[in-house]
Design an enzyme around this catalytic site. Structure first.
Site, short mmCIF file in Angstrom:
data_model
loop_
_atom_site.label_atom_id
_atom_site.label_comp_id
_atom_site.label_asym_id
_atom_site.label_seq_id
_atom_site.Cartn_x
_atom_site.Cartn_y
_atom_site.Cartn_z
N GLU A 110 53.02 72.86 47.14
CA GLU A 110 53.78 73.01 48.37
C GLU A 110 54.84 74.12 48.23
OE1 GLU A 110 54.38 69.26 50.10
OE2 GLU A 110 55.42 70.02 51.85
N GLU B 22 53.04 77.36 48.42
CA GLU B 22 52.65 77.65 49.81
C GLU B 22 53.86 78.11 50.63
OE1 GLU B 22 50.98 74.31 51.93
OE2 GLU B 22 50.75 75.48 53.77
N CYS C 127 53.15 65.04 53.35
CA CYS C 127 52.95 63.88 52.47
C CYS C 127 52.70 62.60 53.26
CB CYS C 127 54.19 63.63 51.62
SG CYS C 127 54.71 65.07 50.74
N SER D 196 52.01 71.99 56.18
CA SER D 196 51.51 72.38 54.87
C SER D 196 50.06 71.91 54.71
CB SER D 196 52.38 71.75 53.79
OG SER D 196 51.72 71.81 52.55
N LYS E 14 48.47 54.89 54.83
CA LYS E 14 47.64 55.38 53.72
C LYS E 14 46.24 54.78 53.77
CE LYS E 14 50.43 58.08 51.35
NZ LYS E 14 50.14 59.52 51.32
N GLU F 263 44.54 57.07 55.99
CA GLU F 263 44.38 58.37 55.33
C GLU F 263 43.20 58.34 54.35
OE1 GLU F 263 47.34 61.53 53.10
OE2 GLU F 263 47.28 59.52 52.31
N GLU G 22 37.96 64.08 55.40
CA GLU G 22 38.33 65.19 54.52
C GLU G 22 38.40 64.77 53.06
OE1 GLU G 22 40.07 64.13 57.12
OE2 GLU G 22 40.37 65.77 58.54
N CYS H 100 59.70 56.12 52.53
CA CYS H 100 58.71 55.16 52.05
C CYS H 100 59.33 53.87 51.53
CB CYS H 100 57.86 55.78 50.95
SG CYS H 100 57.25 57.41 51.35
#
Lengths: 160, 561
Positions: free
Chosen positions: B279, B282, B299, B319, B353, B356, B361, B499
């Site tokens: 990151e 980037e 994230c 990102s 999550k 996710e 992907e 979190c």
């Protein structure tokens, strides 16, 4: 029958009442007036324009009896069952209409999309009780026979 | 000075700007019961449990009544007890009372208050709408027959997250919490953050339980099961095992996971270190080469899904880095050399999550998902209890080879501002305690929903914003799009305070979140290496990867929803 959604109706209403959250009910009333129900397609459109979640619009639409998510008939017959109409025998009128059109408390609209029969709690026409309203027109001092005659005359309009 | 006082249950209490009588009473240590009241949400006034009696014997709800100077009230009278009992009886009359098989058993407010008010009987017939559960979401389960219509979920979804997936539908006795057209939650803009489940006082919204699938993998001798544990998990499970809230307990958790039968236990903090490398690179590239700015962090999977629904115009600003969980899982699956079938589990503070992990992907070469199963902190606590492991007495174990190394920079990912602080540590040449302290004081720390800082990186002023809570993110994005504010780097975490307060964690009040944040910073300080670029293992791993492999394992794309 309005099959494709004419969004300009909504645009005009939003223009008139303002693109804000508090315009929702006024815009929905306009939509209900024009489309005769609230088509699902307008929810994402209004959500984006007014900045209200679709879930909230659905909440408002299901809260108010006046909004319908199902397509209503060309003629919406509202049988008043307010106190004045009730005591002057509005229920037999309702039963006669349902029997004539093959409808019930659950099935409110005829398959040909011509008639919707529903009850309302007061039309404000107590002096003419029992009253029936078809779209925007009041029919005073009704009875079952007159109600059926009214339906037949409306069907005649269709067949003419 | 004109101080204002009121008398509650004979106690004189100062009124100091509290928004209602309930807050004044709670400040005085009087625990007025309430279902629908939450200090972080708007006042709804629906449950009527928080009633008080004034001097004339009139009853009102303390959540919606303003405190006034000289007011004298009581919160525990025969009349109020009777009133509350009736409220409870009415709620229970249309509530499914199969408590023993409810996921909220023993954590339910309705149970708690029924016990507290010594309810021995319900006078009304038990009649509830036996609609089937909505299990369409990977993240949460909705069970309307447990719902008491307190509306906390609706207010959280709308006010805190600005997601608006659910609202109040229908009315009177037919009222229920609905999505648009009363459809499945999976087809709504729900981001899976699980904050609705976190605030639900009963079992109407709960975390989707995937533990059975993990038990099966663990008991299969032909399967090797590896597990990674996110930073925020370690500070959220102590209280459940009779230890202190917020105490970092990764060592004990590694022991417990080994005892459960996991073959390899890893720390997602290493994944976070990889994320920082990628990151930061980037960001530096975008900054130097005129890339799309500002850059948003990636994230948080709930933020990603929210952006895909509501901000498709920003997808190029996010990102391309996978989340630490996904980066680490891709590496773990890629590096796996064993003969057995390999199942990878992630223990996360997060319900998003779970979604996710199912994204297209993130598929490994063998066709499996890079993360096969995601367990929330709540589920892993339940599994440890099922297995009868004495967690409180467990030894401290380190994570396993070959991914044993991690830095403090990875650990602090679990709290709002952590990602940003880790990036700043990474780009700072000076890694001394003094330099790190200066970074900590730039304004990135603290549990506020919106934080700002300006930092000099490579001679340039870099404007940073750190937001948690998606409503805060949306408000910030609106300001950016109107041109009112300008930033270069924006960290977004969907859950308020990050979190540590994830939807999959045991419920944390604000005071618990403070302890959890402190715990993470404590765990960070305990590490010798506190900047991600000091992670030699990650550095070597990345140096061996070519551009193509990095792209395949560590980066991703987003879709407009």
């Amino acid at each position: 029958m309005q099959d494709t959604i004419d969004y300009s109706v909504l645009d005009a209403a939003i223009e008139e009442f303002g693109a804000k959250e508090s315009s929702l009910i006024a815009v929905l009333q306009r939509a209900q007036e024009v489309y005769r129900y609230l088509p699902a397609e307008i929810f994402p459109y209004l959500s984006a324009k007014l900045g209200i979640s679709e879930a909230k619009i659905y909440g408002v639409a299901t809260f108010y009896e006046n909004f319908s998510l199902e397509k209503k008939g060309k003629y919406v017959i509202k049988v008043c069952d307010g106190t004045a109409c009730h005591v002057r025998h509005s229920v037999p009128i309702l039963e006669a209409l349902r029997k004539e059109l093959g409808l019930s408390a659950e099935k409110k609209t005829t398959d040909d999309g011509m008639f919707t029969v529903e009850t309302v709690s007061c039309l404000g026409a107590c002096s003419s009780a029992p009253a029936v309203m078809v779209n925007d027109e009041i029919y005073p001092t009704m009875n079952p026979d007159k109600a059926i005659a009214l339906v037949i005359s409306l069907q005649g309009v269709k067949n003419a | 000075m004109d101080k204002k006082f009121m008398t509650i249950d004979g106690k004189t209490v100062e009124i100091n700007g509290e928004r209602n009588i309930l807050e004044v009473a709670r400040k005085a240590g009087i625990d007025i019961p309430a279902f629908c009241y939450d200090p972080e949400l708007s006042v709804y006034g629906a449950c009527r449990m928080c009633v008080f009696e004034n001097e004339r014997g009139a009853i009102d709800a303390s959540c919606s009544a303003q405190p006034r100077d000289g007011m004298v009230i009581k919160t525990n009278t025969p009349k109020l007890r009777k009133y509350r009992k009736t409220v409870l009886e009415l709620l229970l009359s249309n509530h499914c009372r199969d408590c023993t098989v409810c996921p909220k058993n023993n954590k339910c407010k309705l149970q708690e208050f029924a016990l507290r008010y010594n309810l021995s009987d319900v006078r009304f017939p038990n009649d509830y709408n036996d609609a089937s559960k909505d299990t369409s979401s990977y993240s949460i389960v909705r069970d309307s027959k447990k719902c008491i219509l307190c509306g906390k979920c609706v207010r959280t979804c709308n006010e805190i997250q600005n997601v608006g997936a659910i609202d109040y539908g229908f009315r009177s006795s037919k009222m229920k919490i609905v999505t648009a057209f009363d459809g499945e939650i999976a087809n709504s803009p729900c981001v899976g953050c699980g904050q609705c489940a976190a605030v639900c006082p009963v079992g109407a919204i709960t975390v989707k339980d995937d533990s059975e699938k993990v038990w099966n993998a663990l008991s299969d001798p032909n399967t090797e099961v590896s597990v990674q544990v996110a930073p925020a998990v370690r500070v959220a499970l102590g209280k459940e095992f009779g230890l202190k809230e917020g105490e970092p307990l990764m060592g004990k958790l590694v022991f417990a996971l080994k005892a459960l039968g996991f073959d390899k236990v890893y720390d997602t903090s290493l994944g976070a270190d990889i994320t920082i490398f990628e990151e930061a690179a980037e960001f530096a590239d975008r900054l130097a080469n005129g890339g799309v700015m500002p850059m948003f962090t990636s994230c948080c999977p709930a933020w990603i899904k929210h952006a895909e629904h509501k901000h498709p115009e920003l997808l190029n600003n996010i990102s391309t880095c996978r989340s630490p969980m996904q980066m680490f899982a891709s590496v773990i699956k890629h590096e796996y050399k064993g003969d057995k079938k390999h199942v990878h589990v992630a223990v996360m503070p997060c319900t998003a999550k779970k979604f996710e992990a199912k994204r297209d992907e993130f598929t490994a070469k063998d066709g499996s998902k890079t993360v096969d199963y995601v367990l929330s902190t709540q589920e892993i606590i339940a599994m440890i209890k099922t297995a009868g492991i004495n967690f409180a007495e467990a030894e401290n174990c380190p994570p396993d080879n070959p991914f044993e190394e991690f830095t403090g920079g990875g650990v602090i990912f679990g709290v709002t501002g952590g990602v940003t602080e880790a990036v700043l540590r990474f780009v700072s040449k000076d890694k001394s305690d003094k330099a790190l302290k200066e970074i900590a004081y730039t304004g990135v720390r603290g549990l506020k929903g919106v934080k700002e800082a300006t930092v000099k990186i490579a001679g340039k002023d870099v404007r940073i914003a750190v937001v948690s809570g998606l409503a805060n993110a949306d408000a910030l994005i609106e300001k950016i799009e109107k041109g009112e504010v300008k930033y270069d780097f924006i960290e977004v975490m969907a859950c308020p305070t990050g979190c540590i307060n994830g939807g999959g964690q045991p419920r944390a009040e604000l005071k618990d979140r403070i302890l959890r944040a402190d715990g993470l910073y404590k765990a960070d300080e305990a590490e010798v290496k506190r900047a991600s670029d000091e992670n030699v293992l990650v550095k070597e791993m990345l140096s061996k990867m070519d551009k193509h492999l990095k792209h395949e394992l560590l980066h991703t794309t987003y879709i407009k929803r």
